[in-house]
Design a protein around this motif. Structure first.
Motif, PDB file in Angstrom:
ATOM      1  N   ALA A 214      -5.434 -34.651  11.493  1.00 20.45           N
ATOM      2  CA  ALA A 214      -6.252 -34.340  10.319  1.00 20.45           C
ATOM      3  C   ALA A 214      -6.178 -32.846  10.021  1.00 20.45           C
ATOM      4  O   ALA A 214      -6.247 -32.027  10.928  1.00 20.45           O
ATOM      5  CB  ALA A 214      -7.702 -34.751  10.568  1.00 20.45           C
ATOM      6  N   ASP A 215      -6.043 -32.509   8.755  1.00 20.30           N
ATOM      7  CA  ASP A 215      -6.052 -31.101   8.373  1.00 20.30           C
ATOM      8  C   ASP A 215      -6.686 -30.964   6.983  1.00 20.30           C
ATOM      9  O   ASP A 215      -6.061 -31.249   5.969  1.00 20.30           O
ATOM     10  CB  ASP A 215      -4.641 -30.521   8.356  1.00 20.30           C
ATOM     11  N   PHE A 216      -7.946 -30.540   6.989  1.00 19.96           N
ATOM     12  CA  PHE A 216      -8.678 -30.344   5.744  1.00 19.96           C
ATOM     13  C   PHE A 216      -9.149 -28.888   5.658  1.00 19.96           C
ATOM     14  O   PHE A 216     -10.225 -28.595   5.149  1.00 19.96           O
ATOM     15  CB  PHE A 216      -9.864 -31.314   5.668  1.00 19.96           C
ATOM     16  N   THR A 217      -8.294 -28.001   6.172  1.00 21.99           N
ATOM     17  CA  THR A 217      -8.631 -26.576   6.222  1.00 21.99           C
ATOM     18  C   THR A 217      -8.970 -26.025   4.839  1.00 21.99           C
ATOM     19  O   THR A 217      -9.903 -25.227   4.691  1.00 21.99           O
ATOM     20  CB  THR A 217      -7.461 -25.781   6.823  1.00 21.99           C
ATOM     21  N   ASP A 218      -8.239 -26.470   3.835  1.00 15.44           N
ATOM     22  CA  ASP A 218      -8.453 -25.942   2.481  1.00 15.44           C
ATOM     23  C   ASP A 218      -9.817 -26.301   1.920  1.00 15.44           C
ATOM     24  O   ASP A 218     -10.322 -25.628   1.021  1.00 15.44           O
ATOM     25  CB  ASP A 218      -7.363 -26.463   1.529  1.00 15.44           C
ATOM     26  N   GLN A 219     -10.420 -27.388   2.433  1.00 13.69           N
ATOM     27  CA  GLN A 219     -11.727 -27.837   1.922  1.00 13.69           C
ATOM     28  C   GLN A 219     -12.896 -27.292   2.743  1.00 13.69           C
ATOM     29  O   GLN A 219     -14.057 -27.487   2.388  1.00 13.69           O
ATOM     30  CB  GLN A 219     -11.790 -29.374   1.907  1.00 13.69           C
ATOM     31  N   MET A 220     -12.611 -26.636   3.854  1.00 18.14           N
ATOM     32  CA  MET A 220     -13.680 -26.143   4.726  1.00 18.14           C
ATOM     33  C   MET A 220     -14.589 -25.165   3.993  1.00 18.14           C
ATOM     34  O   MET A 220     -14.117 -24.342   3.211  1.00 18.14           O
ATOM     35  CB  MET A 220     -13.084 -25.473   5.963  1.00 18.14           C
TER      36      MET A 220
END
Length: 351
Positions: A139-145
């Motif tokens: 999972a990679d939702f770094t941009d939405q953090m």
């Protein structure tokens, strides 16, 4: 309040199986009100009937996080990666437990590998711990953090981590830190046989009976079942500080700055009549719930309903669309519970 009928008349309309339980909490006093059109008599007094409270569970999970932090078992600033050791995912080493509790982790509302096709009316029942860990592995939702996105996945993960850290079940944590100290004996994720006898049937907005939900690894996001009696005790605990979990509960009310925005530990904040309220709602395919408090006047309200908002059946949705096209009216008018609760609380505040 003796004039509740005026607030609920539209909501009650057409719901022939409805149990609607309302608690009105003022300083040192609780009123129970039972309304609806149930054809089947319940074995329990209205305030002791059990309902799925859905996402109101998230308030309890956040309080548990703060209790474990108070005991120094963990920190809300710990990263998920500290407790999930299933990969070398850098994203998990950025996301904190606090961000899970405040819906700012970037995680989606529902994990991308959760399919409701396996059990459409009980969508979380087949989702396992292995499924959750597989989802998190890449999972990679770094941009939405840092941005708010309401996430059952995030708070479900938080509950999973709290159980893992403490070596306890979710119900054990509830009993130790919240329901035990507050004498909430009718509140649990897993019900015993006697409690199951008081667990009412849930229905869609069309009146179709729904199975009770099994939330599995998502239990921290929505597993709790409770009664009006117990939820009024919970509201009272949020309005005073004379009980063991008072510190964590009061901390959950405090606003937190994340980036440029203010958030809370699970609570939502609004203004009614120029005064602040804290609230949360909940919904499954058979139940709706709503809880709100105004600390300034030390009042609160709880609503529990065995009807959901919307329909779990695509057939019902198609029928409603066709009926509305022909008649310009809804066959199954969708009436959310939240506005009813807001109106009741506002009337209390104005008095």
């Amino acid at each position: 309040m003796r004039d509740l009928q005026g607030f609920v008349s539209d909501y009650i309309k057409g719901k022939k199986h409805l149990h609607l339980e309302i608690g009105v909490i003022t300083k040192g006093d609780v009123e129970y009100h039972s309304l609806g059109n149930p054809k089947k008599k319940s074995v329990a007094a209205p305030e002791h009937r059990l309902f799925e409270i859905g996402s109101v569970t998230k308030l309890f999970t956040s309080i548990l996080l703060l209790e474990l932090e108070r005991e120094q078992q963990l920190s809300a600033d710990d990263t998920v990666g500290k407790y999930i050791h299933n990969g070398k995912n850098d994203y998990l080493n950025k996301v904190t437990l606090k961000s899970l509790a405040t819906h700012t982790s970037g995680l989606p509302g529902v994990a991308t590998n959760l399919s409701s096709k396996k059990n459409r009316y009980n969508p979380y029942s087949n989702y396992t711990e292995d499924d959750l860990l597989a989802f998190l592995s890449d999972a990679d939702f770094t941009d939405q953090m840092g941005s708010f996105e309401y996430s059952n996945t995030g708070v479900g993960l938080l509950g999973y981590i709290l159980c893992k850290v403490s070596g306890s079940t979710y119900d054990d944590l509830l009993r130790k830190y919240i329901t035990g100290p507050l004498n909430m004996t009718e509140t649990a994720a897993m019900l015993n046989a006697e409690q199951n006898g008081r667990f009412v049937d849930g229905h869609t907005s069309t009146g179709k009976k729904m199975p009770h939900w099994d939330t599995g690894v998502h239990e921290g996001a929505g597993a709790i079942k409770s009664s009006l009696h117990d939820m009024c005790l919970f509201v009272q605990a949020n309005l005073n500080e004379d009980h063991p979990p008072a510190s964590a509960i009061q901390q959950s009310h405090m606003p937190i700055m994340i980036g440029d925005s203010t958030h809370h530990y699970a609570w939502f904040s609004d203004n009614i009549s120029d005064q602040n309220i804290l609230w949360h709602n909940g919904g499954t395919f058979g139940f709706s719930s709503y809880l709100a408090i105004n600390k300034e006047q030390s009042i609160g309200v709880v609503l529990l309903s065995n009807y959901c908002f919307g329909s779990a059946s695509i057939v019902d949705e198609y029928l409603d669309t066709i009926f509305k096209f022909i008649t310009k009216k809804d066959l199954y008018p969708l009436m959310p519970l939240d506005p009813v609760g807001n109106e009741i609380l506002e009337a209390m505040m104005q008095r």
